[in-house]
Design a protein around this motif. Sequence first.
Motif, PDB file in Angstrom:
ATOM      1  N   MET A  15      53.914  29.085  69.251  1.00 28.92           N
ATOM      2  CA  MET A  15      54.261  30.231  68.410  1.00 28.92           C
ATOM      3  C   MET A  15      54.342  31.511  69.257  1.00 28.92           C
ATOM      4  O   MET A  15      55.260  32.310  69.111  1.00 28.92           O
ATOM      5  CB  MET A  15      53.233  30.408  67.292  1.00 28.92           C
ATOM      6  N   VAL A  16      53.366  31.680  70.166  1.00 20.80           N
ATOM      7  CA  VAL A  16      53.351  32.874  71.017  1.00 20.80           C
ATOM      8  C   VAL A  16      54.521  32.849  71.997  1.00 20.80           C
ATOM      9  O   VAL A  16      55.162  33.875  72.259  1.00 20.80           O
ATOM     10  CB  VAL A  16      52.014  32.992  71.782  1.00 20.80           C
ATOM     11  N   ILE A  17      54.817  31.668  72.545  1.00 17.70           N
ATOM     12  CA  ILE A  17      55.941  31.531  73.468  1.00 17.70           C
ATOM     13  C   ILE A  17      57.249  31.922  72.786  1.00 17.70           C
ATOM     14  O   ILE A  17      58.073  32.657  73.336  1.00 17.70           O
ATOM     15  CB  ILE A  17      56.028  30.084  74.005  1.00 17.70           C
ATOM     16  N   MET A  18      57.451  31.441  71.560  1.00 20.05           N
ATOM     17  CA  MET A  18      58.675  31.755  70.822  1.00 20.05           C
ATOM     18  C   MET A  18      58.727  33.236  70.449  1.00 20.05           C
ATOM     19  O   MET A  18      59.797  33.844  70.435  1.00 20.05           O
ATOM     20  CB  MET A  18      58.778  30.879  69.575  1.00 20.05           C
ATOM     21  N   LEU A  19      57.569  33.814  70.156  1.00 20.21           N
ATOM     22  CA  LEU A  19      57.505  35.257  69.891  1.00 20.21           C
ATOM     23  C   LEU A  19      57.955  36.028  71.129  1.00 20.21           C
ATOM     24  O   LEU A  19      58.729  36.989  71.042  1.00 20.21           O
ATOM     25  CB  LEU A  19      56.077  35.645  69.503  1.00 20.21           C
ATOM     26  N   GLY A  20      57.462  35.599  72.291  1.00 19.07           N
ATOM     27  CA  GLY A  20      57.846  36.236  73.551  1.00 19.07           C
ATOM     28  C   GLY A  20      59.320  36.073  73.851  1.00 19.07           C
ATOM     29  O   GLY A  20      59.966  36.993  74.356  1.00 19.07           O
ATOM     30  N   MET A  21      59.871  34.891  73.539  1.00 19.81           N
ATOM     31  CA  MET A  21      61.296  34.669  73.775  1.00 19.81           C
ATOM     32  C   MET A  21      62.126  35.608  72.911  1.00 19.81           C
ATOM     33  O   MET A  21      63.113  36.201  73.359  1.00 19.81           O
ATOM     34  CB  MET A  21      61.677  33.222  73.476  1.00 19.81           C
ATOM     35  N   GLY A  81      63.328  25.494  78.156  1.00 25.94           N
ATOM     36  CA  GLY A  81      62.003  26.086  78.009  1.00 25.94           C
ATOM     37  C   GLY A  81      61.966  27.488  78.583  1.00 25.94           C
ATOM     38  O   GLY A  81      62.751  27.843  79.469  1.00 25.94           O
ATOM     39  N   THR A  82      61.046  28.309  78.085  1.00 25.23           N
ATOM     40  CA  THR A  82      60.945  29.694  78.567  1.00 25.23           C
ATOM     41  C   THR A  82      60.487  29.764  80.024  1.00 25.23           C
ATOM     42  O   THR A  82      60.717  30.774  80.698  1.00 25.23           O
ATOM     43  CB  THR A  82      59.965  30.502  77.700  1.00 25.23           C
ATOM     44  N   ASN A 160      58.344  48.978  74.434  1.00 28.29           N
ATOM     45  CA  ASN A 160      57.191  48.709  75.302  1.00 28.29           C
ATOM     46  C   ASN A 160      56.372  47.524  74.795  1.00 28.29           C
ATOM     47  O   ASN A 160      55.972  46.650  75.573  1.00 28.29           O
ATOM     48  CB  ASN A 160      56.297  49.951  75.395  1.00 28.29           C
ATOM     49  N   VAL A 161      56.134  47.506  73.489  1.00 30.18           N
ATOM     50  CA  VAL A 161      55.404  46.376  72.895  1.00 30.18           C
ATOM     51  C   VAL A 161      56.207  45.096  73.068  1.00 30.18           C
ATOM     52  O   VAL A 161      55.671  44.041  73.417  1.00 30.18           O
ATOM     53  CB  VAL A 161      55.121  46.635  71.398  1.00 30.18           C
ATOM     54  N   GLY A 162      57.517  45.196  72.854  1.00 32.15           N
ATOM     55  CA  GLY A 162      58.382  44.031  73.016  1.00 32.15           C
ATOM     56  C   GLY A 162      58.339  43.479  74.431  1.00 32.15           C
ATOM     57  O   GLY A 162      58.261  42.269  74.638  1.00 32.15           O
ATOM     58  N   ALA A 163      58.380  44.366  75.428  1.00 33.12           N
ATOM     59  CA  ALA A 163      58.338  43.939  76.830  1.00 33.12           C
ATOM     60  C   ALA A 163      57.014  43.250  77.158  1.00 33.12           C
ATOM     61  O   ALA A 163      56.977  42.255  77.894  1.00 33.12           O
ATOM     62  CB  ALA A 163      58.548  45.140  77.743  1.00 33.12           C
ATOM     63  N   THR A 164      55.908  43.766  76.597  1.00 35.99           N
ATOM     64  CA  THR A 164      54.587  43.163  76.826  1.00 35.99           C
ATOM     65  C   THR A 164      54.520  41.767  76.221  1.00 35.99           C
ATOM     66  O   THR A 164      54.039  40.815  76.849  1.00 35.99           O
ATOM     67  CB  THR A 164      53.475  44.048  76.215  1.00 35.99           C
ATOM     68  N   VAL A 165      55.016  41.647  74.989  1.00 34.65           N
ATOM     69  CA  VAL A 165      55.021  40.343  74.306  1.00 34.65           C
ATOM     70  C   VAL A 165      55.902  39.361  75.066  1.00 34.65           C
ATOM     71  O   VAL A 165      55.568  38.178  75.212  1.00 34.65           O
ATOM     72  CB  VAL A 165      55.515  40.497  72.851  1.00 34.65           C
ATOM     73  N   GLU A 166      57.038  39.852  75.589  1.00 34.28           N
ATOM     74  CA  GLU A 166      57.930  38.998  76.369  1.00 34.28           C
ATOM     75  C   GLU A 166      57.221  38.439  77.599  1.00 34.28           C
ATOM     76  O   GLU A 166      57.297  37.243  77.899  1.00 34.28           O
ATOM     77  CB  GLU A 166      59.153  39.802  76.808  1.00 34.28           C
ATOM     78  N   LEU A 167      56.506  39.303  78.319  1.00 29.34           N
ATOM     79  CA  LEU A 167      55.786  38.879  79.523  1.00 29.34           C
ATOM     80  C   LEU A 167      54.713  37.854  79.182  1.00 29.34           C
ATOM     81  O   LEU A 167      54.591  36.815  79.843  1.00 29.34           O
ATOM     82  CB  LEU A 167      55.159  40.094  80.204  1.00 29.34           C
ATOM     83  N   VAL A 168      53.933  38.134  78.133  1.00 29.32           N
ATOM     84  CA  VAL A 168      52.870  37.218  77.719  1.00 29.32           C
ATOM     85  C   VAL A 168      53.456  35.863  77.321  1.00 29.32           C
ATOM     86  O   VAL A 168      52.953  34.804  77.704  1.00 29.32           O
ATOM     87  CB  VAL A 168      52.057  37.818  76.547  1.00 29.32           C
ATOM     88  N   GLY A 169      54.555  35.896  76.570  1.00 30.04           N
ATOM     89  CA  GLY A 169      55.190  34.652  76.135  1.00 30.04           C
ATOM     90  C   GLY A 169      55.684  33.819  77.298  1.00 30.04           C
ATOM     91  O   GLY A 169      55.509  32.596  77.329  1.00 30.04           O
ATOM     92  N   SER A 170      56.320  34.472  78.281  1.00 32.09           N
ATOM     93  CA  SER A 170      56.828  33.739  79.446  1.00 32.09           C
ATOM     94  C   SER A 170      55.695  33.121  80.259  1.00 32.09           C
ATOM     95  O   SER A 170      55.762  31.961  80.666  1.00 32.09           O
ATOM     96  CB  SER A 170      57.650  34.684  80.323  1.00 32.09           C
ATOM     97  N   LEU A 171      54.646  33.899  80.507  1.00 27.72           N
ATOM     98  CA  LEU A 171      53.509  33.385  81.279  1.00 27.72           C
ATOM     99  C   LEU A 171      52.806  32.262  80.545  1.00 27.72           C
ATOM    100  O   LEU A 171      52.288  31.324  81.152  1.00 27.72           O
ATOM    101  CB  LEU A 171      52.525  34.524  81.572  1.00 27.72           C
TER     102      LEU A 171
END
Length: 299
Positions: A15-21, A81-82, A160-171
Motif C-alpha cells: 500500500m505504501v509503495i503504491m502510494l509512493g508511486m 516494480g517501483t 514537498n509532501v508528495g516528493a517525501t512520500v515518493e522517496l519512502v515508497g521507492s525505498l
Amino acid sequence: MLTELETTLLGIMMMVIMLGMGASMTWRDFLIAFRKPKGILVGLLSQYMVMPFLGYALAVLLGLPPAMAVGLILIACMPGGTTSNIFAYFSKGVLALSIMMTTVSTLVAVVMVPLLLGFYSGLAGVAGDYVIPAGNVAQVLVVLLVPTVLGMILRKLNANVGATVELVGSLLGVTVILFLIVTWVPRNYQMLLDTPAPVYLAAIGIGLTGMLLGYWLARALRQDRNRARTISLETGIQNGPLAALIVTLTFTGVQQQEVLFIPILYSLFIVINSSLITVWYRRTATAEALARDAAKVAA
C-alpha cells in the motif's frame, strides 16, 4: 512459507509503495508522456507480450510442475516494480520514462494481468486447485490503485509532501525484498539446498532474459541506447511483492508454499541481478557520454 506477520507487513508495504508511486506522478506528466508515447508503448509491448510468453515458454521447456509453473507465469504477467525506478536512476537511465512505464503498466495491469495469467496458465496445462481466479487478481490490483490515486492527490496538494512520500515508497520497494531475504532465507535454507536446478534457472532466467529481450526489442523499434537500457530494466524487474501478495490471498497451506516458491526466489535474485546489470549499464552510459563530449570538442 510466509508467516502471518510477514504477510500482513507485505500488504501494508505494498500500500505504501503504491502510494509512493502515485506521488511520483502528476496529471501533467501523463499529458506530456502521451504526446510522445512511443517509449511507453514499447515498454508495454515488452511487459505484456514478451514477458508473459517468456514465462510460459520457460515453464514448458523446463518441465515445471503446475504449482511452480503458475508461480512463474504470475511473475511474468506482473507490472513493473517501483524498484526498477531506483535501478534506472543509478544506471543513468531515463528516470521519467521508467516512472511512467511503472505507472502505466500498473494501471493497465487491472485488465491485462487476469487475461494473460488465465490464458498462459491454461496453455501450460495448469488446472484445478492451482488456478488463480481472475477475480482475485483484479480485486487486488483495483484495491492497490486507491493509494496510487491518493499519492497523486498528495503530490498536487503539496509537492514537498508528495516528493517525501515518493522517496519512502521507492525505498520501501527495496526494503520489502531485503525484508524477505533476512526473514525467509534462514528459515528455509534446507529447502533452498534441495531445490532442483530447473527451478533456479526459471526464477533467475525470467528476469535476465526479460532484460535482454526488452533491450533488443527497444533497439529494434528505434529507441536510443539509453532509453533501451531503461526499458530493459523495466521489463526484467517485475513487481515480485505484488505477486507474493496475490498468492498469499489466494492459497493456503501446502498449495500456498508451492505456488509462492518461484515468486520469492525471483524477488531474492532480481536484486542481485539488477545490481550487476545496473553497474554495467552505468559504465556504458558514462562511456557514451564521454565519447559524445570528446566528439563535440573535436568538432
